[in-house]
Design a protein around this motif. Structure first.
Motif, PDB file in Angstrom:
ATOM      1  N   LEU A 227       0.843  -1.202   0.000  1.00  0.00           N
ATOM      2  CA  LEU A 227       0.000   0.000   0.000  1.00  0.00           C
ATOM      3  C   LEU A 227       0.879   1.253   0.000  1.00  0.00           C
ATOM      4  CD1 LEU A 227      -2.805  -1.106   2.500  1.00  0.00           C
ATOM      5  CD2 LEU A 227      -2.792  -1.233  -0.007  1.00  0.00           C
ATOM      6  N   THR A 228       1.471   1.513  -1.148  1.00  0.00           N
ATOM      7  CA  THR A 228       2.277   2.714  -1.332  1.00  0.00           C
ATOM      8  C   THR A 228       1.609   3.588  -2.383  1.00  0.00           C
ATOM      9  OG1 THR A 228       3.664   1.817  -3.109  1.00  0.00           O
ATOM     10  CG2 THR A 228       4.349   1.375  -0.829  1.00  0.00           C
ATOM     11  N   ALA A 229       1.779   4.890  -2.256  1.00  0.00           N
ATOM     12  CA  ALA A 229       1.135   5.811  -3.189  1.00  0.00           C
ATOM     13  C   ALA A 229       1.555   5.553  -4.640  1.00  0.00           C
ATOM     14  CB  ALA A 229       1.422   7.261  -2.779  1.00  0.00           C
ATOM     15  N   LEU A 231       2.634   2.748  -6.097  1.00  0.00           N
ATOM     16  CA  LEU A 231       2.109   1.477  -6.590  1.00  0.00           C
ATOM     17  C   LEU A 231       0.604   1.555  -6.828  1.00  0.00           C
ATOM     18  CD1 LEU A 231       2.687  -1.450  -7.309  1.00  0.00           C
ATOM     19  CD2 LEU A 231       2.419  -2.046  -4.891  1.00  0.00           C
ATOM     20  N   LEU A 232      -0.130   2.181  -5.909  1.00  0.00           N
ATOM     21  CA  LEU A 232      -1.577   2.296  -6.076  1.00  0.00           C
ATOM     22  C   LEU A 232      -1.923   3.242  -7.221  1.00  0.00           C
ATOM     23  CD1 LEU A 232      -2.775   2.376  -2.353  1.00  0.00           C
ATOM     24  CD2 LEU A 232      -2.577   0.417  -3.895  1.00  0.00           C
ATOM     25  N   ALA A 233      -1.144   4.268  -7.403  1.00  0.00           N
ATOM     26  CA  ALA A 233      -1.371   5.173  -8.532  1.00  0.00           C
ATOM     27  C   ALA A 233      -1.209   4.429  -9.845  1.00  0.00           C
ATOM     28  CB  ALA A 233      -0.400   6.350  -8.462  1.00  0.00           C
ATOM     29  N   GLU A 234      -0.207   3.556  -9.915  1.00  0.00           N
ATOM     30  CA  GLU A 234       0.060   2.807 -11.145  1.00  0.00           C
ATOM     31  C   GLU A 234      -1.013   1.759 -11.406  1.00  0.00           C
ATOM     32  OE1 GLU A 234       3.508  -0.135 -13.021  1.00  0.00           O
ATOM     33  OE2 GLU A 234       3.761   0.752 -11.016  1.00  0.00           O
ATOM     34  N   ARG A 235      -1.405   1.006 -10.371  1.00  0.00           N
ATOM     35  CA  ARG A 235      -2.296  -0.134 -10.579  1.00  0.00           C
ATOM     36  C   ARG A 235      -3.776   0.243 -10.560  1.00  0.00           C
ATOM     37  NH1 ARG A 235       1.320  -3.365 -12.908  1.00  0.00           N
ATOM     38  NH2 ARG A 235       3.167  -3.647 -11.585  1.00  0.00           N
ATOM     39  N   TYR A 236      -4.123   1.289  -9.815  1.00  0.00           N
ATOM     40  CA  TYR A 236      -5.526   1.698  -9.700  1.00  0.00           C
ATOM     41  C   TYR A 236      -5.837   2.972 -10.482  1.00  0.00           C
ATOM     42  CZ  TYR A 236      -6.573  -1.547  -5.826  1.00  0.00           C
ATOM     43  OH  TYR A 236      -6.797  -2.654  -5.047  1.00  0.00           O
ATOM     44  N   ALA A 237      -4.814   3.628 -11.035  1.00  0.00           N
ATOM     45  CA  ALA A 237      -4.996   4.935 -11.654  1.00  0.00           C
ATOM     46  C   ALA A 237      -5.678   5.882 -10.661  1.00  0.00           C
ATOM     47  CB  ALA A 237      -5.818   4.824 -12.944  1.00  0.00           C
ATOM     48  N   ALA A 238      -5.149   5.912  -9.436  1.00  0.00           N
ATOM     49  CA  ALA A 238      -5.773   6.672  -8.343  1.00  0.00           C
ATOM     50  C   ALA A 238      -4.772   7.638  -7.735  1.00  0.00           C
ATOM     51  CB  ALA A 238      -6.290   5.713  -7.274  1.00  0.00           C
ATOM     52  N   ARG A 239      -5.304   8.758  -7.259  1.00  0.00           N
ATOM     53  CA  ARG A 239      -4.496   9.709  -6.490  1.00  0.00           C
ATOM     54  C   ARG A 239      -4.764   9.454  -5.024  1.00  0.00           C
ATOM     55  NH1 ARG A 239      -7.337  12.491 -10.127  1.00  0.00           N
ATOM     56  NH2 ARG A 239      -8.726  13.168  -8.454  1.00  0.00           N
ATOM     57  N   VAL A 240      -3.740   9.014  -4.299  1.00  0.00           N
ATOM     58  CA  VAL A 240      -3.912   8.708  -2.882  1.00  0.00           C
ATOM     59  C   VAL A 240      -2.714   9.205  -2.090  1.00  0.00           C
ATOM     60  CG1 VAL A 240      -5.322   6.653  -3.353  1.00  0.00           C
ATOM     61  CG2 VAL A 240      -2.838   6.429  -3.062  1.00  0.00           C
ATOM     62  N   SER A 241      -2.954   9.377  -0.810  1.00  0.00           N
ATOM     63  CA  SER A 241      -1.886   9.659   0.138  1.00  0.00           C
ATOM     64  C   SER A 241      -1.929   8.582   1.209  1.00  0.00           C
ATOM     65  CB  SER A 241      -2.083  11.041   0.774  1.00  0.00           C
ATOM     66  OG  SER A 241      -1.073  11.304   1.729  1.00  0.00           O
ATOM     67  N   ILE A 242      -0.782   8.101   1.648  1.00  0.00           N
ATOM     68  CA  ILE A 242      -0.735   7.055   2.666  1.00  0.00           C
ATOM     69  C   ILE A 242      -0.462   7.699   4.020  1.00  0.00           C
ATOM     70  CG2 ILE A 242       0.297   4.890   3.373  1.00  0.00           C
ATOM     71  CD1 ILE A 242      -1.193   4.809   0.693  1.00  0.00           C
ATOM     72  N   VAL A 251      -3.184   3.901   6.209  1.00  0.00           N
ATOM     73  CA  VAL A 251      -4.519   4.425   5.890  1.00  0.00           C
ATOM     74  C   VAL A 251      -4.449   5.032   4.492  1.00  0.00           C
ATOM     75  CG1 VAL A 251      -6.301   6.105   6.504  1.00  0.00           C
ATOM     76  CG2 VAL A 251      -5.056   4.883   8.302  1.00  0.00           C
ATOM     77  N   VAL A 252      -5.233   4.514   3.576  1.00  0.00           N
ATOM     78  CA  VAL A 252      -5.225   4.976   2.195  1.00  0.00           C
ATOM     79  C   VAL A 252      -6.259   6.090   2.046  1.00  0.00           C
ATOM     80  CG1 VAL A 252      -5.469   4.342  -0.228  1.00  0.00           C
ATOM     81  CG2 VAL A 252      -4.501   2.708   1.406  1.00  0.00           C
ATOM     82  N   ALA A 253      -5.788   7.311   1.851  1.00  0.00           N
ATOM     83  CA  ALA A 253      -6.675   8.471   1.759  1.00  0.00           C
ATOM     84  C   ALA A 253      -6.708   9.006   0.343  1.00  0.00           C
ATOM     85  CB  ALA A 253      -6.194   9.565   2.712  1.00  0.00           C
ATOM     86  N   PRO A 254      -7.899   9.047  -0.286  1.00  0.00           N
ATOM     87  CA  PRO A 254      -7.987   9.620  -1.617  1.00  0.00           C
ATOM     88  C   PRO A 254      -7.627  11.110  -1.595  1.00  0.00           C
ATOM     89  CG  PRO A 254      -9.972   8.395  -1.067  1.00  0.00           C
ATOM     90  CD  PRO A 254      -9.195   8.542   0.206  1.00  0.00           C
ATOM     91  N   VAL A 255      -7.014  11.581  -2.655  1.00  0.00           N
ATOM     92  CA  VAL A 255      -6.644  12.978  -2.784  1.00  0.00           C
ATOM     93  C   VAL A 255      -7.463  13.578  -3.905  1.00  0.00           C
ATOM     94  CG1 VAL A 255      -4.779  14.594  -3.291  1.00  0.00           C
ATOM     95  CG2 VAL A 255      -4.310  12.544  -1.945  1.00  0.00           C
ATOM     96  N   ARG A 256      -8.195  14.622  -3.557  1.00  0.00           N
ATOM     97  CA  ARG A 256      -9.087  15.255  -4.534  1.00  0.00           C
ATOM     98  C   ARG A 256      -8.290  15.893  -5.660  1.00  0.00           C
ATOM     99  NH1 ARG A 256     -13.160  20.309  -3.162  1.00  0.00           N
ATOM    100  NH2 ARG A 256     -13.910  20.673  -5.308  1.00  0.00           N
ATOM    101  N   GLY A 257      -8.779  15.678  -6.898  1.00  0.00           N
ATOM    102  CA  GLY A 257      -8.149  16.333  -8.038  1.00  0.00           C
ATOM    103  C   GLY A 257      -8.693  17.733  -8.196  1.00  0.00           C
ATOM    104  N   ARG A 258      -7.859  18.648  -8.575  1.00  0.00           N
ATOM    105  CA  ARG A 258      -8.292  20.034  -8.780  1.00  0.00           C
ATOM    106  C   ARG A 258      -7.919  20.445 -10.193  1.00  0.00           C
ATOM    107  NH1 ARG A 258      -9.878  22.238  -4.054  1.00  0.00           N
ATOM    108  NH2 ARG A 258      -9.214  21.199  -2.134  1.00  0.00           N
ATOM    109  N   GLY A 259      -8.979  20.921 -10.871  1.00  0.00           N
ATOM    110  CA  GLY A 259      -8.822  21.270 -12.282  1.00  0.00           C
ATOM    111  C   GLY A 259      -7.742  22.249 -12.545  1.00  0.00           C
TER     112      GLY A 259
END
Length: 259
Positions: A227-229, A231-242, A251-259
């Motif tokens: 559960l590293t940021a 690795l999860l970004a690569e495999r889930y296409a997700a923005r997260v902070s650990i 704790v995997v916390a989603p990070v909101r994208g800002r336009g």
């Protein structure tokens, strides 16, 4: 207390292969969490462990191949709670959970006081005691989920397979369920394999994680390793902070994208 081994396990449906070449070992009394994006093969992998889908490779419990075992013998070794269960018509919650004791019943097929004690304890721990006499057809989605899990836990098998066990549960019932499974590990040495969408829960309860992608193992190791940021970004296409809980678990916390 049972050890589970997967040896080059591949599985699928008809001519389509969903899971390919998965090999891992789950030591007695440990908890393996299977994670991965939607469609990565998590549920199919659990079904292959039970022989419910076409598969190749080997599944061993304490060195014994699961394939070829009689249903009763397999049920003593492996308990399973599916994500989408087919519930029989006309049974109450107690009747259904008692089915989990069937592999342990004697020649007369009647449950004894010890079986009823197990059922009572499981119903209480999963907040189902007040629903014991209710028909399955009258339950809400979350109540049905807890009832299915109660049956699997009451089975008291050495290996417990849980497919998305917290689906439809609020945070309190989800924690109560996972705490009970964790206690089974400590008290009975139960070996647990679960799929979980909630990465934080997976990281808090499992000893090790296997991350599937397109049916193959993309990463395996401790929750901190998997559960590293990046690795999860690569495999889930997700923005997260650990982040980290007080006990140090990720704790995997989603990070909101800002336009």
């Amino acid at each position: 207390m049972s050890t589970l081994e997967l040896d080059e396990l591949s599985a699928g449906y008809r001519r389509r292969t969903v899971v390919s070449g998965v090999s891992t070992r789950v030591d007695s009394g440990s908890w393996l969490g299977i994670i991965g994006p939607n469609g990565s093969g998590k549920s199919t992998l659990l079904k292959a462990m039970l022989g419910l889908v076409r598969h190749e490779g080997r599944v061993l419990v304490d060195g014994r191949a699961v394939t070829g075992l009689r249903h009763r013998d397999r049920a003593r070794m492996i308990g399973y709670a599916p994500q989408i269960p087919q519930l029989p018509v006309g049974l109450t919650v107690t009747d259904y959970v008692l089915l989990g004791r069937t592999p342990h019943l004697g020649p007369l097929g009647r449950e004894g006081s010890a079986d009823l004690d197990v059922i009572g304890q499981v119903l209480e721990r999963l907040d189902l005691s007040d629903l014991a006499g209710r028909a399955l057809s009258t339950l809400s989605g979350g109540e049905r989920q807890r009832t299915v899990l109660a049956r699997a836990i009451a089975q008291r098998a050495g290996v417990l397979l849980l497919d998305e066990p917290t689906t439809g549960l609020d945070v309190g019932h989800a924690q109560a369920l996972l705490d009970l499974v964790d206690e089974l590990r400590a008290e009975l040495g139960t070996t647990v394999v679960s799929t979980l969408h909630d990465l934080t829960l997976a990281g808090q309860y499992a000893d090790r994680l296997v991350l599937l992608e397109n049916g193959r193992v993309a990463a395996e190791g401790s929750p901190a390793d998997v559960l590293t940021a990046p690795l999860l970004a690569e495999r889930y296409a997700a923005r997260v902070s650990i982040l980290h809980a007080p006990d140090g678990s990720p704790v995997v916390a989603p990070v909101r994208g800002r336009g």
